[in-house]
Design a protein around this motif. Structure first.
Motif, PDB file in Angstrom:
ATOM      1  N   LEU A  55       0.709  -1.103   0.081  1.00 21.04           N
ATOM      2  CA  LEU A  55      -0.008  -0.320   0.305  1.00 21.04           C
ATOM      3  C   LEU A  55       0.728   1.202   0.230  1.00 21.04           C
ATOM      4  O   LEU A  55       0.049   2.219  -0.818  1.00 21.04           O
ATOM      5  N   GLY A  56       1.770   1.075   0.567  1.00 21.58           N
ATOM      6  CA  GLY A  56       3.183   2.182   0.734  1.00 21.58           C
ATOM      7  C   GLY A  56       4.075   2.896  -0.587  1.00 21.58           C
ATOM      8  O   GLY A  56       2.992   3.740  -0.753  1.00 21.58           O
ATOM      9  N   HIS A  57       3.689   1.755  -1.211  1.00 22.92           N
ATOM     10  CA  HIS A  57       4.560   1.458  -2.806  1.00 22.92           C
ATOM     11  C   HIS A  57       3.448   2.634  -3.887  1.00 22.92           C
ATOM     12  O   HIS A  57       3.620   3.172  -3.895  1.00 22.92           O
ATOM     13  N   TRP A  58       1.387   2.133  -3.182  1.00 20.75           N
ATOM     14  CA  TRP A  58       0.727   2.615  -3.801  1.00 20.75           C
ATOM     15  C   TRP A  58       0.730   3.893  -4.124  1.00 20.75           C
ATOM     16  O   TRP A  58       0.004   4.700  -4.813  1.00 20.75           O
ATOM     17  N   LEU A  59       0.694   4.344  -3.073  1.00 24.49           N
ATOM     18  CA  LEU A  59       0.550   5.725  -2.740  1.00 24.49           C
ATOM     19  C   LEU A  59       1.347   6.898  -2.848  1.00 24.49           C
ATOM     20  O   LEU A  59       1.418   7.587  -3.554  1.00 24.49           O
ATOM     21  N   VAL A  60       2.944   6.462  -2.439  1.00 28.16           N
ATOM     22  CA  VAL A  60       3.819   7.421  -2.904  1.00 28.16           C
ATOM     23  C   VAL A  60       4.795   6.897  -4.271  1.00 28.16           C
ATOM     24  O   VAL A  60       5.309   8.011  -4.701  1.00 28.16           O
ATOM     25  N   THR A  61       3.779   6.403  -5.206  1.00 24.00           N
ATOM     26  CA  THR A  61       4.396   6.133  -6.380  1.00 24.00           C
ATOM     27  C   THR A  61       3.326   6.751  -7.709  1.00 24.00           C
ATOM     28  O   THR A  61       2.715   5.706  -7.746  1.00 24.00           O
ATOM     29  N   ALA A  62       4.255   7.275  -8.326  1.00 24.14           N
ATOM     30  CA  ALA A  62       3.877   7.599  -9.966  1.00 24.14           C
ATOM     31  C   ALA A  62       4.570   8.022 -10.323  1.00 24.14           C
ATOM     32  O   ALA A  62       6.145   7.829 -10.842  1.00 24.14           O
ATOM     33  N   LEU A  63       4.052   7.025 -11.951  1.00 28.43           N
ATOM     34  CA  LEU A  63       4.206   7.176 -13.244  1.00 28.43           C
ATOM     35  C   LEU A  63       3.368   8.197 -13.847  1.00 28.43           C
ATOM     36  O   LEU A  63       2.846   8.524 -14.742  1.00 28.43           O
TER      37      LEU A  63
ATOM     38  N   SER B 183       4.440   7.893   5.200  1.00 27.52           N
ATOM     39  CA  SER B 183       5.276   6.835   5.194  1.00 27.52           C
ATOM     40  C   SER B 183       5.856   5.881   6.303  1.00 27.52           C
ATOM     41  O   SER B 183       6.490   4.654   6.685  1.00 27.52           O
ATOM     42  N   TRP B 184       5.878   6.684   7.552  1.00 32.52           N
ATOM     43  CA  TRP B 184       5.811   6.292   9.442  1.00 32.52           C
ATOM     44  C   TRP B 184       4.120   5.577   9.587  1.00 32.52           C
ATOM     45  O   TRP B 184       5.137   4.085   9.934  1.00 32.52           O
ATOM     46  N   VAL B 185       3.821   4.708   8.300  1.00 35.87           N
ATOM     47  CA  VAL B 185       2.622   3.781   8.659  1.00 35.87           C
ATOM     48  C   VAL B 185       2.871   2.607   7.692  1.00 35.87           C
ATOM     49  O   VAL B 185       2.580   1.695   7.947  1.00 35.87           O
ATOM     50  N   PHE B 186       3.347   3.050   6.657  1.00 32.14           N
ATOM     51  CA  PHE B 186       3.308   2.066   5.155  1.00 32.14           C
ATOM     52  C   PHE B 186       4.459   0.979   5.083  1.00 32.14           C
ATOM     53  O   PHE B 186       4.340   0.570   4.213  1.00 32.14           O
TER      54      PHE B 186
ATOM     55  N   LEU C  24       8.998  -2.785   6.799  1.00 34.16           N
ATOM     56  CA  LEU C  24       9.620  -2.963   6.233  1.00 34.16           C
ATOM     57  C   LEU C  24      10.367  -3.993   8.389  1.00 34.16           C
ATOM     58  O   LEU C  24      11.042  -5.243   7.509  1.00 34.16           O
ATOM     59  N   ALA C  25      11.316  -3.500   8.694  1.00 27.65           N
ATOM     60  CA  ALA C  25      11.420  -3.462   9.942  1.00 27.65           C
ATOM     61  C   ALA C  25      10.671  -4.769  10.477  1.00 27.65           C
ATOM     62  O   ALA C  25      10.955  -5.809  11.290  1.00 27.65           O
ATOM     63  N   VAL C  26       9.102  -4.684  10.062  1.00 27.54           N
ATOM     64  CA  VAL C  26       8.169  -5.820  10.984  1.00 27.54           C
ATOM     65  C   VAL C  26       8.654  -7.196  10.433  1.00 27.54           C
ATOM     66  O   VAL C  26       8.215  -8.127  10.505  1.00 27.54           O
ATOM     67  N   PHE C  27       8.763  -6.934   8.993  1.00 31.76           N
ATOM     68  CA  PHE C  27       8.965  -8.158   8.259  1.00 31.76           C
ATOM     69  C   PHE C  27      10.028  -8.837   8.492  1.00 31.76           C
ATOM     70  O   PHE C  27      10.534 -10.096   8.729  1.00 31.76           O
TER      71      PHE C  27
ATOM     72  N   ALA D 132      10.977   1.467  16.575  1.00 35.49           N
ATOM     73  CA  ALA D 132       9.588   2.285  17.080  1.00 35.49           C
ATOM     74  C   ALA D 132       8.448   0.620  16.781  1.00 35.49           C
ATOM     75  O   ALA D 132       7.952   0.359  17.841  1.00 35.49           O
ATOM     76  N   GLN D 133       9.205   0.242  16.052  1.00 34.99           N
ATOM     77  CA  GLN D 133       8.011  -0.234  14.944  1.00 34.99           C
ATOM     78  C   GLN D 133       7.818  -1.697  15.408  1.00 34.99           C
ATOM     79  O   GLN D 133       6.751  -2.500  15.271  1.00 34.99           O
ATOM     80  N   CYS D 134       8.670  -2.288  15.456  1.00 43.88           N
ATOM     81  CA  CYS D 134       9.377  -3.494  16.382  1.00 43.88           C
ATOM     82  C   CYS D 134       8.633  -3.064  17.623  1.00 43.88           C
ATOM     83  O   CYS D 134       7.765  -4.520  18.052  1.00 43.88           O
ATOM     84  N   GLY D 135       8.815  -2.508  18.351  1.00 48.97           N
ATOM     85  CA  GLY D 135       8.172  -1.893  19.614  1.00 48.97           C
ATOM     86  C   GLY D 135       7.127  -2.782  19.916  1.00 48.97           C
ATOM     87  O   GLY D 135       6.269  -2.814  20.232  1.00 48.97           O
ATOM     88  N   LEU D 136       6.668  -1.277  18.978  1.00 45.75           N
ATOM     89  CA  LEU D 136       4.416  -2.132  18.162  1.00 45.75           C
ATOM     90  C   LEU D 136       4.138  -2.770  17.786  1.00 45.75           C
ATOM     91  O   LEU D 136       3.518  -3.599  18.354  1.00 45.75           O
ATOM     92  N   ALA D 137       4.747  -3.752  17.600  1.00 46.99           N
ATOM     93  CA  ALA D 137       4.637  -4.854  17.066  1.00 46.99           C
ATOM     94  C   ALA D 137       4.858  -5.417  18.354  1.00 46.99           C
ATOM     95  O   ALA D 137       4.081  -7.149  18.578  1.00 46.99           O
TER      96      ALA D 137
END
Length: 407
Positions: free
Chosen positions: A48-56, A79-82, A85-88, A282-287
């Motif tokens: 979803l992040g790529h779809w929202l911030v990538t334009a052609l 970008s903070w939401v989407f 990768l750290a969680v993955f 921070a993302q890992c802590g939230l996870a």
């Protein structure tokens, strides 16, 4: 006629419900469903992040890449939401170290274990490379601008860097079982000090491509060792990572966006910077804090079925989501320059139009998943027997197909 339609809908809903219940029943009771839920959220967040911030952007007959973050920097919180990768990598480190320990206890060799882990990770790559080799050749032969072809191929193959890094860390898992996350974090810190503070060479930042993602990966190993249980660890990571990231952005000059922005002098992601790594903490802590809540939510058969389906095709979804975006963009060109698809992403009108295109991207990605999922779900063997996870996933998907047909 109306009654027949209602009966058909009712039968279809009943069939789906039965399939969902069978997926729930087929899952081993000891499986930690929170792990699968975190993996699914991480993959979908990146997509979803790529779809929202990538334009052609269409410029005559050519296409060039752009981002709304260039023109609307206040959208950086997207970008903070989407950027998940750290969680993955956290989940990947946990699953790999736990799986390696179990494999060794069963007498499985390192080579057998690694082959099993990497085969499903890299098998879908062959289909992506083959299709885009043919597509790029066809585009060039038909007179497409070289710059356009390069842009498309770069976007299509951009997920490959992730797989290479993840594969390398997976191969090094036996060496990382006891590595403390502070060691790779210290490497990232010193690399950035030399690079930004002392005017060191830019190429030095690529050391962080391994060290930066080692931090959440080794956090996953610490999770396996039982060192991250309870709320204290999660709160410490969440609070410490958030405060450190805010300080780096506010006073050290790091970009606020946690993804690359075309034309920006510094990218937090390519290669990873200290700000990206602390943000990942921070993302890992939230996870970690969400684990118990996710386990509770995953007891609901519908929620678990959705997560199971995403996990079954996680790499296929990840590898083909950019292709889905580009296929939609290329097809739409036949109708002219469409808002949110071919126009410059410089206003709220573009944002609203792009949100309207998301369901179309989802539909095209579903077609890609149906066409190429077999590359990911091929036979997977560990020590001469099919992995239990794959057996469960196959049974659940077959059950869903059978119930849908009956409906």
């Amino acid at each position: 006629m109306r009654g027949g339609a209602r009966d058909g809908i009712r039968q279809g809903a009943h069939g789906i419900r039965r399939a969902v219940d069978r997926i729930d029943a087929a899952t081993p009771p000891e499986r930690d469903r929170a792990v699968d839920a975190l993996r699914a959220c991480a993959i979908l967040g990146v997509v979803l992040g790529h779809w929202l911030v990538t334009a052609l952007v269409a410029d005559g007959t050519a296409l060039h890449a752009a981002s709304p973050l260039q023109h609307l920097p206040w959208l950086a919180p997207i970008s903070w939401v989407f950027q998940t990768l750290a969680v993955f990598f956290l989940v990947g480190g946990h699953v790999a170290t736990r799986g390696y320990r179990s494999a060794r206890a069963r007498g499985t060799t390192y080579r057998q274990w690694l082959t099993s882990r990497l085969s499903r990770l890299f098998r879908p790559v062959a289909a992506v490379l083959a299709l885009w080799t043919v597509a790029a050749t066809a585009l060039l032969l038909t007179g497409a601008p070289f710059g356009t072809v390069r842009t498309l191929v770069k976007l299509a193959l951009s997920p490959m860097w992730f797989l290479l890094v993840f594969g390398a860390l997976t191969a090094a898992t036996p060496l990382l079982l006891r590595l403390h996350p502070l060691w790779p974090l210290a490497v990232v810190l010193h690399v950035d000090l030399v690079r930004f503070g002392l005017g060191g060479p830019d190429w030095l930042g690529w050391v962080n491509l391994a060290a930066g993602w080692l931090v959440p990966y080794t956090l996953g190993a610490a999770w396996t060792r039982g060192e991250l249980e309870g709320r204290r660890a999660g709160l410490l990571l969440l609070g410490g990572g958030a405060v450190a990231t805010a300080a780096l952005v506010a006073w050290a000059g790091y970009p606020a966006a946690m993804v690359g922005v075309p034309g920006a002098a510094v990218s937090n992601l390519n290669p990873p910077t200290l700000a990206a790594v602390t943000f990942g903490l921070a993302q890992c802590g939230l996870a970690l804090l969400l684990r118990d809540r996710l386990r509770s939510s995953m007891r609901r058969p519908v929620a678990w079925a959705a997560v199971a389906v995403v996990n079954l095709s996680a790499m296929t979804i990840f590898l083909w989501h950019q292709t889905a975006l580009m296929a939609t963009t290329a097809t739409g060109l036949a109708l002219g320059r469409l808002p949110g698809l071919h126009t410059v992403p410089d206003g709220l009108g573009w944002v609203a139009a792009r949100l309207a295109w998301i369901p179309v991207f989802v539909l095209v990605l579903a077609v890609c998943r149906s066409a190429f999922r077999s590359f990911e779900q091929g036979p997977r063997r560990v020590g001469g027997r099919t992995s239990r996870v794959i057996r469960v996933h196959r049974r659940t998907e077959q059950a869903a197909v059978e119930e849908a047909r009956r409906a």
